[in-house]
Design a protein around this motif. Structure first.
Motif, mmCIF file in Angstrom:
data_model
loop_
_atom_site.group_PDB
_atom_site.id
_atom_site.type_symbol
_atom_site.label_atom_id
_atom_site.label_comp_id
_atom_site.label_asym_id
_atom_site.label_seq_id
_atom_site.Cartn_x
_atom_site.Cartn_y
_atom_site.Cartn_z
ATOM 1 N N ILE A 258 0.839 -1.207 0.000
ATOM 2 C CA ILE A 258 0.000 0.000 0.000
ATOM 3 C C ILE A 258 0.874 1.257 0.000
ATOM 4 N N ARG A 259 1.759 1.320 -0.972
ATOM 5 C CA ARG A 259 2.627 2.483 -1.151
ATOM 6 C C ARG A 259 2.635 2.892 -2.619
ATOM 7 N N GLY A 260 2.889 4.160 -2.856
ATOM 8 C CA GLY A 260 3.191 4.593 -4.199
ATOM 9 C C GLY A 260 4.629 4.234 -4.518
ATOM 10 N N TYR A 261 4.995 4.220 -5.790
ATOM 11 C CA TYR A 261 6.361 3.832 -6.147
ATOM 12 C C TYR A 261 7.402 4.768 -5.563
ATOM 13 N N ASN A 262 7.038 6.033 -5.421
ATOM 14 C CA ASN A 262 7.997 6.985 -4.853
ATOM 15 C C ASN A 262 8.138 6.823 -3.343
ATOM 16 N N GLU A 263 7.327 5.969 -2.750
ATOM 17 C CA GLU A 263 7.382 5.748 -1.306
ATOM 18 C C GLU A 263 8.064 4.436 -0.931
ATOM 19 N N LEU A 264 8.413 3.629 -1.913
ATOM 20 C CA LEU A 264 9.076 2.365 -1.607
ATOM 21 C C LEU A 264 10.447 2.637 -1.007
ATOM 22 N N PRO A 265 10.778 2.039 0.115
ATOM 23 C CA PRO A 265 12.029 2.367 0.806
ATOM 24 C C PRO A 265 13.251 1.754 0.132
ATOM 25 N N LYS A 266 14.382 2.381 0.362
ATOM 26 C CA LYS A 266 15.645 1.783 -0.042
ATOM 27 C C LYS A 266 16.030 0.749 1.013
ATOM 28 N N LEU A 267 16.342 -0.430 0.564
ATOM 29 C CA LEU A 267 16.564 -1.534 1.493
ATOM 30 C C LEU A 267 18.034 -1.650 1.875
ATOM 31 N N GLN A 268 18.264 -2.013 3.118
ATOM 32 C CA GLN A 268 19.625 -2.267 3.570
ATOM 33 C C GLN A 268 20.072 -3.641 3.097
ATOM 34 N N ARG A 269 21.338 -3.869 3.160
ATOM 35 C CA ARG A 269 21.861 -5.182 2.803
ATOM 36 C C ARG A 269 21.643 -6.136 3.976
ATOM 37 N N GLY A 270 21.011 -7.244 3.712
ATOM 38 C CA GLY A 270 20.807 -8.232 4.758
ATOM 39 C C GLY A 270 19.546 -7.984 5.561
ATOM 40 N N PRO A 271 19.204 -8.918 6.426
ATOM 41 C CA PRO A 271 17.968 -8.848 7.198
ATOM 42 C C PRO A 271 18.046 -7.843 8.342
ATOM 43 N N VAL A 272 16.892 -7.433 8.846
ATOM 44 C CA VAL A 272 16.859 -6.519 9.983
ATOM 45 C C VAL A 272 17.108 -7.271 11.292
ATOM 46 N N ASN A 273 16.912 -8.586 11.252
ATOM 47 C CA ASN A 273 17.111 -9.421 12.442
ATOM 48 C C ASN A 273 17.545 -10.803 11.966
ATOM 49 N N GLU A 274 18.628 -11.310 12.502
ATOM 50 C CA GLU A 274 19.150 -12.603 12.050
ATOM 51 C C GLU A 274 18.163 -13.738 12.261
ATOM 52 N N LYS A 275 17.224 -13.558 13.175
ATOM 53 C CA LYS A 275 16.218 -14.587 13.420
ATOM 54 C C LYS A 275 15.276 -14.733 12.234
ATOM 55 N N TYR A 276 15.135 -13.627 11.457
ATOM 56 C CA TYR A 276 14.237 -13.628 10.311
ATOM 57 C C TYR A 276 15.049 -13.243 9.068
ATOM 58 N N PRO A 277 15.774 -14.180 8.485
ATOM 59 C CA PRO A 277 16.728 -13.857 7.418
ATOM 60 C C PRO A 277 16.122 -13.262 6.152
ATOM 61 N N HIS A 278 14.816 -13.426 5.958
ATOM 62 C CA HIS A 278 14.216 -12.930 4.720
ATOM 63 C C HIS A 278 13.379 -11.672 4.920
#
Length: 365
Positions: A258-278
């Motif tokens: 539920i975002r416009g294309y200009n609102e899609l975030p730039k993603l960091q490399r790797g997961p935000v938490n090692e418990k959830y790798p994807h």
């Protein structure tokens, strides 16, 4: 006398079915208090949520009953979001009748299932009137200020509304179906050929125009006559949208988050938490974003001369959403991301198990 439920085992799960064949996975207590309704997507079935249902009951075995919806399966999913939403609403009412101690209700929908659930809650929405509150207050001699009317879904307290790879904004143009690679020609052709998926195809491609009314998905971002779509969605304690950032060829990142294309975030490399790798990005709920309310492009038909996608984003994001962005990049199962995010089949979609675990770990019954 009503026929007693049949009890049996499906793998490691104890299941109960009624005479209509509906399947529930109740917790260990005889009287669970929280109903979780899981809704499958296009050409899906109740079995699609079997893995998630098992994991949820393993984590919270004492007060849940997990109902995997069975009323809309296989080619029945071509019947239209409205028809399937009505079936789901009827199904939910029948489940509630079988469990007398239920107090709360949550919904989890995959793909089209999220839209079906959004329609159903509009039908199941209830609000106690101020007159009823005043009468109840007088009956018990309460002289305090009358509280705000209580909002309920089928008489129960709404808690979680969770969607996974759901095309909230539809699939019409704007690269919402990655399979078309952004080709305007293919997108236009898909809209014209949407009838191949029956009434459902017309709904998700915003190609329906019944009796001059706006497309159904556009109607579902507000309260429309006796269907309180947005009021029902608003009354849930938490709304969470899981979305594939890539390799989901059926439902794009924008429409599912539920975002416009200009609102899609730039993603960091790797997961935000090692418990959830994807899981590569988690956004906490935020207040409604600021949208300009200029609708000067509207004509007497009201919906033909403005961007329907922008209108849906505007209205849906007046509510707060938690967004969880998922990426299976680097795994062989990335090419099946649409089903992997749900773990539709454990043997071939197991990479999504951490996404299901994230959902469960952030679920408080």
């Amino acid at each position: 006398m009503e026929k007693k439920n049949n009890k049996y085992w499906m793998g490691c799960l104890r299941a109960e079915s009624d005479k209509s064949g509906n399947v529930d996975f109740p917790g260990q207590l005889a009287e669970p208090t929280h109903l979780v309704v899981m809704v499958n997507g296009l050409i899906g079935s109740a079995q699609d949520w079997r893995f998630a249902a098992k994991q949820m009951l393993n984590k919270y075995p004492h007060d849940l009953v997990v109902h995997c919806s069975k009323r809309n399966h296989s080619t029945q999913t071509f019947g239209g979001v409205d028809v399937m939403g009505e079936r789901l609403a009827e199904e939910v009412r029948s489940v509630i009748k079988r469990y007398s101690n239920l107090q709360k209700i949550s919904f989890v929908g995959h793909s089209l299932g999220g839209l079906i659930a959004r329609y159903a809650i509009g039908r199941l929405y209830e609000q106690e009137s101020r007159e009823e509150l005043s009468q109840n207050s007088n009956d018990i001699g309460d002289k305090c200020t009358i509280e705000e009317p209580k909002e309920r879904i089928a008489g129960l307290e709404p808690v979680y509304f969770i969607t996974s790879a759901t095309p909230h904004l539809g699939s019409r143009g704007h690269k919402q179906v990655p399979l078309f690679s952004g080709s305007h020609t293919l997108e236009r052709l898909a809209t014209r050929m949407s009838w191949c998926l029956g009434k459902t195809g017309k709904h998700i491609f915003l190609a329906d125009n019944d009796d001059g009314k706006p497309p159904l998905l556009l109607r579902m971002v507000s309260d429309f006559r006796d269907l309180k779509f947005i009021s029902a969605l608003r009354c849930f304690k938490r709304r969470i949208a899981y979305a594939n950032t890539s390799f989901d060829y059926l439902v794009g990142w924008s429409t599912s988050s539920i975002r416009g294309y200009n609102e899609l975030p730039k993603l960091q490399r790797g997961p935000v938490n090692e418990k959830y790798p994807h899981i590569v990005n988690v956004e906490a709920p935020v207040t409604a974003r600021n949208h300009e309310e200029d609708r000067s492009g509207n004509n007497s038909n009201g919906f033909k001369n403005f961007d329907m996608e922008e209108e849906m984003i505007r209205e849906l994001t007046k509510l707060s959403w938690e967004r969880v962005d998922v990426s299976f990049r680097g795994t062989l199962q990335r090419f099946m991301a649409h089903n992997t995010i749900q773990v539709k089949t454990k043997m071939i979609n197991s990479a999504g198990a951490d996404v299901i675990q994230h959902m469960i770990d952030n679920f408080e019954p």
